[in-house]
Design an enzyme around this catalytic site. Structure first.
Site, PDB file in Angstrom:
ATOM      1  N   SER A  41       1.079  -1.042   0.032  1.00 38.21           N
ATOM      2  CA  SER A  41      -0.274  -0.009  -0.172  1.00 38.21           C
ATOM      3  C   SER A  41       1.309   0.986  -0.494  1.00 38.21           C
ATOM      4  CB  SER A  41      -0.262  -0.466   1.010  1.00 38.21           C
ATOM      5  OG  SER A  41      -1.290   1.597   1.619  1.00 38.21           O
ATOM      6  N   TYR A  72      -2.095  -1.448  10.912  1.00 35.85           N
ATOM      7  CA  TYR A  72      -2.563  -1.859   9.544  1.00 35.85           C
ATOM      8  C   TYR A  72      -1.138  -1.345   8.734  1.00 35.85           C
ATOM      9  CZ  TYR A  72      -3.968  -1.769   4.685  1.00 35.85           C
ATOM     10  OH  TYR A  72      -3.494  -2.109   3.589  1.00 35.85           O
ATOM     11  N   LYS A 115       1.959  -3.628   6.640  1.00 33.73           N
ATOM     12  CA  LYS A 115       2.079  -3.651   5.042  1.00 33.73           C
ATOM     13  C   LYS A 115       3.512  -3.947   4.985  1.00 33.73           C
ATOM     14  CE  LYS A 115      -1.322  -4.130   3.200  1.00 33.73           C
ATOM     15  NZ  LYS A 115      -2.124  -5.675   2.525  1.00 33.73           N
TER      16      LYS A 115
HETATM   17  P1  NAD Z   1     -11.397  -6.731   0.978  1.00 33.53           P
HETATM   18  O1  NAD Z   1     -11.475  -6.919   2.852  1.00 33.53           O
HETATM   19  O2  NAD Z   1     -12.203  -5.940   0.541  1.00 33.53           O
HETATM   20  O3  NAD Z   1     -10.588  -8.034   0.889  1.00 33.53           O
HETATM   21  C1  NAD Z   1     -10.112  -8.919   1.238  1.00 33.53           C
HETATM   22  C2  NAD Z   1     -10.488  -9.940   1.497  1.00 33.53           C
HETATM   23  O4  NAD Z   1      -9.777 -11.223   2.236  1.00 33.53           O
HETATM   24  C3  NAD Z   1     -11.832 -10.453   2.151  1.00 33.53           C
HETATM   25  O5  NAD Z   1     -12.855 -11.524   0.955  1.00 33.53           O
HETATM   26  C4  NAD Z   1     -11.730 -10.876   3.337  1.00 33.53           C
HETATM   27  O6  NAD Z   1     -13.262 -11.895   3.852  1.00 33.53           O
HETATM   28  C5  NAD Z   1     -10.510 -11.941   3.011  1.00 33.53           C
HETATM   29  N1  NAD Z   1      -9.429 -12.442   4.668  1.00 33.53           N
HETATM   30  C6  NAD Z   1      -9.272 -11.381   5.406  1.00 33.53           C
HETATM   31  N2  NAD Z   1      -8.414 -12.497   6.073  1.00 33.53           N
HETATM   32  C7  NAD Z   1      -8.645 -13.502   5.376  1.00 33.53           C
HETATM   33  C8  NAD Z   1      -7.773 -14.500   6.212  1.00 33.53           C
HETATM   34  N3  NAD Z   1      -7.038 -14.758   7.416  1.00 33.53           N
HETATM   35  N4  NAD Z   1      -7.754 -15.771   5.566  1.00 33.53           N
HETATM   36  C9  NAD Z   1      -8.772 -15.763   3.957  1.00 33.53           C
HETATM   37  N5  NAD Z   1      -9.549 -14.570   3.434  1.00 33.53           N
HETATM   38  C10 NAD Z   1      -9.215 -13.393   4.496  1.00 33.53           C
HETATM   39  O7  NAD Z   1     -10.636  -5.595   1.581  1.00 33.53           O
HETATM   40  P2  NAD Z   1      -9.461  -4.682  -0.436  1.00 33.53           P
HETATM   41  O8  NAD Z   1      -9.307  -3.616  -0.693  1.00 33.53           O
HETATM   42  O9  NAD Z   1      -9.710  -5.745  -1.613  1.00 33.53           O
HETATM   43  O10 NAD Z   1      -8.003  -5.153   0.066  1.00 33.53           O
HETATM   44  C11 NAD Z   1      -7.090  -6.258  -0.709  1.00 33.53           C
HETATM   45  C12 NAD Z   1      -5.861  -6.337  -0.236  1.00 33.53           C
HETATM   46  O11 NAD Z   1      -4.986  -4.874  -0.850  1.00 33.53           O
HETATM   47  C13 NAD Z   1      -5.411  -6.270   1.210  1.00 33.53           C
HETATM   48  O12 NAD Z   1      -4.360  -7.133   1.640  1.00 33.53           O
HETATM   49  C14 NAD Z   1      -5.348  -4.644   1.521  1.00 33.53           C
HETATM   50  O13 NAD Z   1      -4.835  -4.507   2.504  1.00 33.53           O
HETATM   51  C15 NAD Z   1      -4.605  -4.056   0.020  1.00 33.53           C
HETATM   52  N6  NAD Z   1      -5.203  -2.689   0.227  1.00 33.53           N
HETATM   53  C16 NAD Z   1      -6.237  -2.497   0.039  1.00 33.53           C
HETATM   54  C17 NAD Z   1      -6.224  -0.944  -0.246  1.00 33.53           C
HETATM   55  C18 NAD Z   1      -7.778  -0.188  -0.164  1.00 33.53           C
HETATM   56  O14 NAD Z   1      -7.777   0.650  -0.463  1.00 33.53           O
HETATM   57  N7  NAD Z   1      -8.681  -0.835  -0.318  1.00 33.53           N
HETATM   58  C19 NAD Z   1      -5.335  -0.186  -0.602  1.00 33.53           C
HETATM   59  C20 NAD Z   1      -3.910  -0.266  -1.076  1.00 33.53           C
HETATM   60  C21 NAD Z   1      -3.790  -2.045  -0.110  1.00 33.53           C
HETATM   61  N1  UFG Z   2     -11.674  11.284   3.626  1.00 35.58           N
HETATM   62  C1  UFG Z   2     -13.186  12.389   4.281  1.00 35.58           C
HETATM   63  N2  UFG Z   2     -14.077  11.694   4.340  1.00 35.58           N
HETATM   64  C2  UFG Z   2     -14.238  10.748   4.441  1.00 35.58           C
HETATM   65  C3  UFG Z   2     -13.285   9.755   3.944  1.00 35.58           C
HETATM   66  C4  UFG Z   2     -11.525  10.447   3.386  1.00 35.58           C
HETATM   67  O1  UFG Z   2     -12.781  13.768   3.869  1.00 35.58           O
HETATM   68  O2  UFG Z   2     -15.278  10.632   4.674  1.00 35.58           O
HETATM   69  C5  UFG Z   2     -10.450  11.795   2.944  1.00 35.58           C
HETATM   70  C6  UFG Z   2      -9.371  11.821   3.435  1.00 35.58           C
HETATM   71  O3  UFG Z   2      -9.609  12.723   4.649  1.00 35.58           O
HETATM   72  C7  UFG Z   2      -8.551  11.707   2.299  1.00 35.58           C
HETATM   73  C8  UFG Z   2      -9.269  11.652   1.139  1.00 35.58           C
HETATM   74  O4  UFG Z   2     -10.065  12.014   1.145  1.00 35.58           O
HETATM   75  O5  UFG Z   2      -8.179  13.005   1.907  1.00 35.58           O
HETATM   76  C9  UFG Z   2      -8.774   9.775   0.973  1.00 35.58           C
HETATM   77  O6  UFG Z   2      -9.576   9.158   1.992  1.00 35.58           O
HETATM   78  P1  UFG Z   2      -9.256   7.859   2.469  1.00 35.58           P
HETATM   79  O7  UFG Z   2      -9.638   6.892   3.529  1.00 35.58           O
HETATM   80  O8  UFG Z   2     -10.543   7.225   1.013  1.00 35.58           O
HETATM   81  O9  UFG Z   2      -8.494   7.066   1.849  1.00 35.58           O
HETATM   82  P2  UFG Z   2      -6.883   7.357   2.530  1.00 35.58           P
HETATM   83  O10 UFG Z   2      -5.542   7.815   0.823  1.00 35.58           O
HETATM   84  O11 UFG Z   2      -6.801   7.719   3.943  1.00 35.58           O
HETATM   85  O12 UFG Z   2      -6.508   5.663   2.634  1.00 35.58           O
HETATM   86  C10 UFG Z   2      -6.686   4.999   1.631  1.00 35.58           C
HETATM   87  C11 UFG Z   2      -6.788   3.721   2.641  1.00 35.58           C
HETATM   88  C12 UFG Z   2      -5.559   3.031   3.065  1.00 35.58           C
HETATM   89  C13 UFG Z   2      -3.789   2.681   2.348  1.00 35.58           C
HETATM   90  C14 UFG Z   2      -4.103   4.466   1.511  1.00 35.58           C
HETATM   91  C15 UFG Z   2      -3.201   3.721   0.100  1.00 35.58           C
HETATM   92  O13 UFG Z   2      -7.384   3.443   4.038  1.00 35.58           O
HETATM   93  O14 UFG Z   2      -5.321   2.013   3.963  1.00 35.58           O
HETATM   94  O15 UFG Z   2      -5.239   5.027   0.533  1.00 35.58           O
HETATM   95  O16 UFG Z   2      -3.474   3.014  -0.167  1.00 35.58           O
HETATM   96  F1  UFG Z   2      -3.518   2.783   3.352  1.00 35.58           F
END
Ligand code: NAD
Ligand code: UFG
Length: 348
Positions: free
Chosen positions: A129, A153, A157
């Site tokens: 991330s 969290y 990572k």
């Molecule tokens: P998500 O929660 O939709 O998907 C994660 C999936 O993993 C879920 O379906 C959950 O049920 C499953 N899971 C969790 N723990 C498990 C376990 N121990 N065994 C089996 N299954 C398990 O999240 P996402 O947004 O699809 O994110 C996927 C990956 O990408 C995560 O590792 C997250 O940290 C990373 N990531 C997401 C974002 C974002 O903004 N969505 C940004 C950066 C990194």
């Molecule tokens: N924000 C608001 N109101 C809300 C939610 C978010 O104003 O209700 C703002 C935040 O302050 C930020 C922007 O919208 O300025 C984006 O916020 P997000 O929560 O959507 O995303 P972040 O960049 O804070 O974080 C996300 C994931 C992290 C990940 C990161 C980079 O939550 O886990 O993106 O991938 F690490």
């Protein structure tokens, strides 16, 4: 012969979109997911969208920390590579429940890596991330920036990235790609799969979406005093289908004999403010999003966006979609599925 890929967390938001792109790209795909933060309806929908290629998808409900079950899976199927999405991802919750995050994300990952190694499967794509860049000293973020973490969290990572580098140091048979995602948003253009967070959403677009469909009254804007174009935080939003395609590019790169453990940003290289994103979503949805201007959210940073040069150069991948398409596809999903996969409109 087509490659067989194990996708952990493949029922989740990024996983389901990636599994669909894998199937459409001719890969065989096995998903393992404990469904803690997802629904098996997502898997049914992916099957529908994959058409005849759906026969190449199988689903196992299971937890990565269940080592015997994972051993059995690897004993019964031979995987060419693993894409590892499974994990918990809510920053605020990780501060409240650090042990749950370390237990799920770290223990689950270590067990997965041990079982992979024991079965000679040493090709991995891991979901890292942009959180590891923290509040960067400058932008765009390049992969060689110093990395750190400000919450449990983010530390999971960071630790997993370091574990991957150590594994490769100890055994050069490993081929590992660490993908640092910026802010994935939007949904598949069909509107049949998308993001369906449990409870009150933490992230901007899922929250805005729930306001637009009438589930929540207003969006709170966290901070209007940043040194940015309009005072609100700036992020690099990336269409979920572009992000999913980045994984296909990474799998192709793993075929390169010279690859070791490499890291790539997946973003667009463009920064968009909260107000700009809300305006684009209002245009796409035709709905007004009432806003409450509030103070900064703890742990947030001002401006984060990616340098995409390395991914473009070495993965031959570049994001295609802009924020208008992200918002249109987000709204298409939201309007068809206002209550996510549990909506009445559910087609499965
Ligand atoms: P998500 O929660 O939709 O998907 C994660 C999936 O993993 C879920 O379906 C959950 O049920 C499953 N899971 C969790 N723990 C498990 C376990 N121990 N065994 C089996 N299954 C398990 O999240 P996402 O947004 O699809 O994110 C996927 C990956 O990408 C995560 O590792 C997250 O940290 C990373 N990531 C997401 C974002 C974002 O903004 N969505 C940004 C950066 C990194
Ligand atoms: N924000 C608001 N109101 C809300 C939610 C978010 O104003 O209700 C703002 C935040 O302050 C930020 C922007 O919208 O300025 C984006 O916020 P997000 O929560 O959507 O995303 P972040 O960049 O804070 O974080 C996300 C994931 C992290 C990940 C990161 C980079 O939550 O886990 O993106 O991938 F690490």
């Amino acid at each position: 012969m087509s490659q067989k890929i194990l996708v952990t967390g493949g029922a989740g938001y990024i996983g389901s979109h990636t599994v669909l792109q894998l199937l459409l790209g001719g890969y065989e795909t096995v998903v393992i997911d404990n469904l803690d933060n997802s629904s098996d309806i997502a898997i049914h929908r992916v099957r529908e969208l994959a058409g005849p290629n759906a026969q190449n998808l199988s689903f196992r409900k299971g937890d990565l920390r269940d080592k015997p079950a994972l051993e059995e899976l690897f004993a019964s199927e031979k995987f060419d590579a693993v894409i590892h999405f499974a994990g918990l991802k809510a920053v605020g919750e990780s501060v409240q429940k650090p042990l749950s995050y370390y237990d799920n994300n770290l223990i689950g990952t270590i067990i997965l890596f041990k079982v992979m190694a024991a079965h000679g499967c040493k090709k991995l794509v891991f979901s890292s991330s942009a959180t590891v860049y923290g509040w960067p000293e400058k932008v765009p973020c390049t992969e060689d920036f110093p990395i750190g973490a400000t919450n449990p969290y983010g530390r999971t990572k960071l630790f997993i990235e370091e574990i991957c580098r150590d594994m490769y140091q100890s055994d050069s048979e490993w081929k590992i790609i660490l993908l640092r995602y910026f802010n994935p948003v939007g949904a598949h253009p069909s509107g049949h799969i998308g993001e369906d967070p449990r409870g009150i959403p933490n992230n901007l677009m899922p929250f805005a979406q729930q306001v637009a469909v009438g589930r929540l009254p207003a969006l709170t804007v966290f901070g209007t005093d940043y040194n940015t174009v309009d005072g609100t935080g700036v992020r690099d939003y990336i269409h979920i289908v572009d992000l999913a395609d980045g994984h296909i590019a990474a799998l192709s790169k793993l075929e390169n004999p010279s690859i070791g453990c490499e890291v790539y940003n997946l973003g667009t290289g463009n920064g968009t403010s909260v107000f700009q994103m809300v305006a684009a979503f209002e245009k796409a949805s035709g709905k007004e999003i009432p806003l409450i201007k509030s103070g900064r959210r703890a742990g947030d940073c001002e401006t984060v966006y990616a340098s995409t040069d390395k991914a473009e150069r070495e993965l031959n991948w570049k994001a295609k979609y802009g924020i208008d398409e992200m918002c249109e596809d987000q709204w298409n999903w939201a309007s068809k599925n206002p209550y996510g996969y549990e909506s009445q409109e559910s087609t499965t």
